[in-house]
Design a protein around this motif. Structure first.
Motif, PDB file in Angstrom:
ATOM      1  N   ILE A 175       0.847  -1.191   0.000  1.00 36.69           N
ATOM      2  CA  ILE A 175       0.000   0.000   0.000  1.00 36.69           C
ATOM      3  C   ILE A 175       0.883   1.241   0.000  1.00 36.69           C
ATOM      4  CG2 ILE A 175      -1.743   1.285   1.295  1.00 36.69           C
ATOM      5  CD1 ILE A 175      -2.945  -1.348   2.130  1.00 36.69           C
ATOM      6  N   ASP A 176       0.642   2.098  -0.954  1.00 40.87           N
ATOM      7  CA  ASP A 176       1.497   3.265  -1.158  1.00 40.87           C
ATOM      8  C   ASP A 176       1.561   4.173   0.069  1.00 40.87           C
ATOM      9  OD1 ASP A 176       3.073   4.768  -3.247  1.00 40.87           O
ATOM     10  OD2 ASP A 176       1.726   6.335  -2.503  1.00 40.87           O
ATOM     11  N   GLN A 177       2.707   4.827   0.203  1.00 37.15           N
ATOM     12  CA  GLN A 177       2.906   5.650   1.400  1.00 37.15           C
ATOM     13  C   GLN A 177       1.973   6.860   1.473  1.00 37.15           C
ATOM     14  OE1 GLN A 177       6.518   8.238   1.590  1.00 37.15           O
ATOM     15  NE2 GLN A 177       7.413   6.606   0.379  1.00 37.15           N
ATOM     16  N   SER A 178       1.350   7.260   0.367  1.00 35.81           N
ATOM     17  CA  SER A 178       0.392   8.367   0.448  1.00 35.81           C
ATOM     18  C   SER A 178      -0.792   7.967   1.348  1.00 35.81           C
ATOM     19  CB  SER A 178      -0.083   8.767  -0.944  1.00 35.81           C
ATOM     20  OG  SER A 178      -0.578   7.650  -1.637  1.00 35.81           O
ATOM     21  N   PHE A 179      -1.146   6.674   1.375  1.00 43.63           N
ATOM     22  CA  PHE A 179      -2.216   6.204   2.276  1.00 43.63           C
ATOM     23  C   PHE A 179      -1.753   6.221   3.727  1.00 43.63           C
ATOM     24  CE2 PHE A 179      -3.794   4.373  -1.682  1.00 43.63           C
ATOM     25  CZ  PHE A 179      -5.150   4.633  -1.581  1.00 43.63           C
ATOM     26  N   THR A 180      -0.493   5.807   3.925  1.00 42.92           N
ATOM     27  CA  THR A 180       0.064   5.803   5.280  1.00 42.92           C
ATOM     28  C   THR A 180       0.042   7.221   5.859  1.00 42.92           C
ATOM     29  OG1 THR A 180       1.440   3.929   4.678  1.00 42.92           O
ATOM     30  CG2 THR A 180       2.116   5.161   6.626  1.00 42.92           C
ATOM     31  N   ARG A 181       0.328   8.232   5.004  1.00 43.00           N
ATOM     32  CA  ARG A 181       0.256   9.618   5.460  1.00 43.00           C
ATOM     33  C   ARG A 181      -1.193  10.001   5.763  1.00 43.00           C
ATOM     34  NH1 ARG A 181       4.956   9.419   4.432  1.00 43.00           N
ATOM     35  NH2 ARG A 181       4.734   8.293   6.367  1.00 43.00           N
ATOM     36  N   ALA A 182      -2.108   9.603   4.876  1.00 42.91           N
ATOM     37  CA  ALA A 182      -3.492  10.091   4.942  1.00 42.91           C
ATOM     38  C   ALA A 182      -4.271   9.587   6.154  1.00 42.91           C
ATOM     39  CB  ALA A 182      -4.224   9.713   3.655  1.00 42.91           C
ATOM     40  N   ILE A 183      -3.833   8.464   6.768  1.00 44.29           N
ATOM     41  CA  ILE A 183      -4.611   7.942   7.906  1.00 44.29           C
ATOM     42  C   ILE A 183      -4.547   8.848   9.125  1.00 44.29           C
ATOM     43  CG2 ILE A 183      -4.534   5.501   7.227  1.00 44.29           C
ATOM     44  CD1 ILE A 183      -2.320   5.117   9.313  1.00 44.29           C
ATOM     45  N   ASN A 184      -3.634   9.824   9.125  1.00 44.11           N
ATOM     46  CA  ASN A 184      -3.605  10.806  10.210  1.00 44.11           C
ATOM     47  C   ASN A 184      -3.811  12.219   9.679  1.00 44.11           C
ATOM     48  OD1 ASN A 184      -3.194   9.075  12.441  1.00 44.11           O
ATOM     49  ND2 ASN A 184      -1.079   8.804  11.804  1.00 44.11           N
ATOM     50  N   ASP A 185      -4.468  12.333   8.544  1.00 45.92           N
ATOM     51  CA  ASP A 185      -4.716  13.645   7.942  1.00 45.92           C
ATOM     52  C   ASP A 185      -5.555  14.500   8.884  1.00 45.92           C
ATOM     53  OD1 ASP A 185      -4.558  14.712   4.789  1.00 45.92           O
ATOM     54  OD2 ASP A 185      -6.120  15.671   6.003  1.00 45.92           O
ATOM     55  N   GLY A 186      -5.259  15.812   8.913  1.00 48.62           N
ATOM     56  CA  GLY A 186      -5.991  16.741   9.766  1.00 48.62           C
ATOM     57  C   GLY A 186      -7.475  16.833   9.401  1.00 48.62           C
ATOM     58  N   ASP A 187      -7.802  16.584   8.170  1.00 52.98           N
ATOM     59  CA  ASP A 187      -9.191  16.622   7.698  1.00 52.98           C
ATOM     60  C   ASP A 187      -9.889  15.299   8.068  1.00 52.98           C
ATOM     61  OD1 ASP A 187     -11.497  16.312   6.088  1.00 52.98           O
ATOM     62  OD2 ASP A 187     -10.688  17.681   4.563  1.00 52.98           O
ATOM     63  N   ASP A 188     -10.902  15.395   8.931  1.00 55.11           N
ATOM     64  CA  ASP A 188     -11.601  14.193   9.424  1.00 55.11           C
ATOM     65  C   ASP A 188     -12.088  13.296   8.289  1.00 55.11           C
ATOM     66  OD1 ASP A 188     -11.241  15.104  11.926  1.00 55.11           O
ATOM     67  OD2 ASP A 188     -13.326  15.743  12.261  1.00 55.11           O
ATOM     68  N   ASP A 189     -12.622  13.928   7.254  1.00 57.42           N
ATOM     69  CA  ASP A 189     -13.202  13.170   6.154  1.00 57.42           C
ATOM     70  C   ASP A 189     -12.119  12.372   5.419  1.00 57.42           C
ATOM     71  OD1 ASP A 189     -15.570  12.562   4.691  1.00 57.42           O
ATOM     72  OD2 ASP A 189     -14.732  13.746   3.017  1.00 57.42           O
ATOM     73  N   VAL A 190     -10.999  13.044   5.111  1.00 54.55           N
ATOM     74  CA  VAL A 190      -9.884  12.380   4.423  1.00 54.55           C
ATOM     75  C   VAL A 190      -9.365  11.233   5.291  1.00 54.55           C
ATOM     76  CG1 VAL A 190      -7.501  12.666   3.611  1.00 54.55           C
ATOM     77  CG2 VAL A 190      -9.181  14.469   3.183  1.00 54.55           C
ATOM     78  N   ARG A 191      -9.205  11.522   6.583  1.00 54.89           N
ATOM     79  CA  ARG A 191      -8.655  10.523   7.499  1.00 54.89           C
ATOM     80  C   ARG A 191      -9.533   9.277   7.551  1.00 54.89           C
ATOM     81  NH1 ARG A 191      -8.183  13.569  11.875  1.00 54.89           N
ATOM     82  NH2 ARG A 191     -10.112  12.825  12.815  1.00 54.89           N
ATOM     83  N   GLN A 192     -10.857   9.520   7.742  1.00 54.81           N
ATOM     84  CA  GLN A 192     -11.763   8.377   7.867  1.00 54.81           C
ATOM     85  C   GLN A 192     -11.847   7.573   6.578  1.00 54.81           C
ATOM     86  OE1 GLN A 192     -15.302  10.089   9.569  1.00 54.81           O
ATOM     87  NE2 GLN A 192     -14.220  10.208  11.532  1.00 54.81           N
ATOM     88  N   LYS A 193     -11.928   8.270   5.468  1.00 58.11           N
ATOM     89  CA  LYS A 193     -12.044   7.551   4.188  1.00 58.11           C
ATOM     90  C   LYS A 193     -10.785   6.756   3.880  1.00 58.11           C
ATOM     91  CE  LYS A 193     -15.679  10.102   1.891  1.00 58.11           C
ATOM     92  NZ  LYS A 193     -15.971  11.373   1.230  1.00 58.11           N
ATOM     93  N   SER A 194      -9.620   7.336   4.174  1.00 55.59           N
ATOM     94  CA  SER A 194      -8.415   6.569   3.844  1.00 55.59           C
ATOM     95  C   SER A 194      -8.267   5.359   4.759  1.00 55.59           C
ATOM     96  CB  SER A 194      -7.150   7.420   3.822  1.00 55.59           C
ATOM     97  OG  SER A 194      -7.223   8.472   4.707  1.00 55.59           O
ATOM     98  N   ARG A 195      -8.713   5.500   6.022  1.00 59.21           N
ATOM     99  CA  ARG A 195      -8.681   4.323   6.905  1.00 59.21           C
ATOM    100  C   ARG A 195      -9.605   3.234   6.392  1.00 59.21           C
ATOM    101  NH1 ARG A 195      -7.581   6.146  13.157  1.00 59.21           N
ATOM    102  NH2 ARG A 195      -5.945   7.619  12.627  1.00 59.21           N
ATOM    103  N   MET A 196     -10.792   3.632   5.945  1.00 61.83           N
ATOM    104  CA  MET A 196     -11.735   2.636   5.418  1.00 61.83           C
ATOM    105  C   MET A 196     -11.168   1.964   4.168  1.00 61.83           C
ATOM    106  SD  MET A 196     -15.580   4.011   6.026  1.00 61.83           S
ATOM    107  CE  MET A 196     -15.407   5.713   5.569  1.00 61.83           C
ATOM    108  N   LEU A 197     -10.522   2.771   3.323  1.00 61.33           N
ATOM    109  CA  LEU A 197      -9.933   2.212   2.104  1.00 61.33           C
ATOM    110  C   LEU A 197      -8.867   1.174   2.439  1.00 61.33           C
ATOM    111  CD1 LEU A 197      -9.614   5.231  -0.346  1.00 61.33           C
ATOM    112  CD2 LEU A 197     -10.523   2.964  -0.886  1.00 61.33           C
ATOM    113  N   ILE A 198      -7.965   1.522   3.366  1.00 62.79           N
ATOM    114  CA  ILE A 198      -6.901   0.569   3.720  1.00 62.79           C
ATOM    115  C   ILE A 198      -7.493  -0.692   4.333  1.00 62.79           C
ATOM    116  CG2 ILE A 198      -4.873   0.143   5.184  1.00 62.79           C
ATOM    117  CD1 ILE A 198      -4.005   2.902   4.805  1.00 62.79           C
ATOM    118  N   GLU A 199      -8.486  -0.529   5.216  1.00 64.34           N
ATOM    119  CA  GLU A 199      -9.108  -1.709   5.824  1.00 64.34           C
ATOM    120  C   GLU A 199      -9.760  -2.583   4.761  1.00 64.34           C
ATOM    121  OE1 GLU A 199     -10.315  -1.021  10.458  1.00 64.34           O
ATOM    122  OE2 GLU A 199     -11.420   0.099   8.936  1.00 64.34           O
ATOM    123  N   GLY A 200     -10.429  -1.938   3.832  1.00 64.97           N
ATOM    124  CA  GLY A 200     -11.092  -2.666   2.748  1.00 64.97           C
ATOM    125  C   GLY A 200     -10.090  -3.418   1.885  1.00 64.97           C
ATOM    126  N   ILE A 201      -9.026  -2.738   1.509  1.00 64.60           N
ATOM    127  CA  ILE A 201      -7.990  -3.369   0.676  1.00 64.60           C
ATOM    128  C   ILE A 201      -7.360  -4.548   1.426  1.00 64.60           C
ATOM    129  CG2 ILE A 201      -5.690  -3.042  -0.360  1.00 64.60           C
ATOM    130  CD1 ILE A 201      -6.523  -0.069  -0.844  1.00 64.60           C
TER     131      ILE A 201
END
Ligand code: C2E
Ligand code: MG
Ligand code: MG
Ligand code: MG
Length: 290
Positions: free
Chosen positions: A202-228
């Motif tokens: 999983i690309d490092q852009s996802f690893t960065r995004a799981i702690n993104d300051g924007d709640d929406d970005v953070r939650q969606k990227s966590r869901m994406l990683i969990e799904g993948i």
């Protein structure tokens, strides 16, 4: 000579193009010199089990060590090497050096089953590759099962029957196939049923995004990683998170069910000699403690 002041758009554009051509020519010359004078090195970055942080394997990362300029960033070198087809020769050097390093590392207690992941560009999947790789692993006494072939979507996007055949041949030989930078290209999921893949990185852009300051970005990227991750496990694929830099990222990814990780938090890519010294050092520390 009328528009030499640079206000003319075309003039500026031409100068920029000229600069770029000059620097590409310079990089190409460095690649050629590096091949002839042995400037290329295979740095190694450990890949750890997120459960306990033991080393599972290593990724070989190409470095050009210029005698005057020092280590040159690989991104530029790789793109010029790909354009000029020199990537095949560079890749052969990296394969040889990285596998030789794996053989040395294998002598360290606890390291005999670690694997080596090697990056490949599309042009490297020529018919001679499987035999060449077989000869190198044979010479160094490495089982092919310990080699991981890292490909990107760029390789799969070619949808080239020859590439597909050679990847399949490498897999029959025993190598595992990893899909690198997963999630950065187009229609990633469609490759999973058309191509034999064992590992998803999983690309490092996802690893960065799981702690993104924007709640929406953070939650969606966590869901994406969990799904993948869930999907990959159902398809018997192992998942590796790239670019882990903080304890927080590590904890979150581990909780989300990821198996392995790679990043500056654990180990930076290093010269094999430095890495071996470290591994031997930590081995003897373990021996002293017990
Ligand atoms: P990659 O295969 O995705 O390799 C991971 C990249 O992430 C490496 O960059 C590594 O140094 C970097 N990295 C690792 N941990 C961290 C971290 O915690 N934070 C950050 N910010 N970065 C981290 P590197 O070494 O610059 O390589 C760039 C790319 O060049 C590689 O990306 C790979 O696509 C390509 N490459 C490297 N070596 C070779 C090679 O021998 N052959 C080919 N064809 N491509 C190569
Ligand atoms: Mg890689
Ligand atoms: Mg990657
Ligand atoms: Mg990457």
């Amino acid at each position: 000579a009328k528009k030499r002041d640079g206000k003319n758009g075309a003039q500026l554009f031409d100068n920029a193009m000229l600069d770029r051509a000059r620097s590409r020519a310079e990089i190409e010359a460095n690649i050629e010199a590096g091949l002839v004078d042995n400037w290329f090195e295979a740095f190694l970055q450990p890949i750890v089990n997120l459960n306990g942080r033991g080393i599972a394997g290593f990724e070989a990362l190409m470095r050009l060590n210029h005698p005057q300029k020092g280590l040159m960033p690989p991104a530029e070198i790789i793109s010029v090497a790909e354009e000029t087809a020199k990537i095949v020769r560079v890749g052969n050097v990296i394969m040889e050096k990285a596998i030789a390093n794996l053989a040395k590392i294998s002598c360290i207690a606890g390291m005999q089953d670690t694997y080596l992941a090697i990056n490949f560009s599309p042009l490297q999947f020529e018919p001679a590759l499987p035999a060449r790789l077989a000869a190198i692993v044979g010479r160094h006494g490495i089982r092919p099962e310990r080699i991981v072939v890292e490909i990107t979507e760029a390789v799969l996007m070619h949808d080239n029957p020859q590439i597909r055949m050679i990847v399949t041949e490498l897999r029959h030989f025993g190598c595992r196939i990893a899909l690198d930078d997963f999630g950065t290209g187009y229609s990633s999921l469609s490759y999973l049923n058309r191509f034999p893949v064992d590992i998803i990185k999983i690309d490092q852009s996802f690893t960065r995004a799981i702690n993104d300051g924007d709640d929406d970005v953070r939650q969606k990227s966590r869901m994406l990683i969990e799904g993948i991750t869930t999907l990959s496990h159902k398809m018997n694929c192992t998942v590796i998170a790239e670019g882990i830099e903080t304890e927080e990222e590590c904890r979150t990814l581990h909780q989300m069910g990821l198996d392995y990780g790679q990043g500056y938090l654990f180990h930076r890519p290093q010269h094999a000699t430095t890495l071996i010294e470290q591994l031997v050092g930590s081995q003897s520390a373990v021996a002293r403690a017990s």
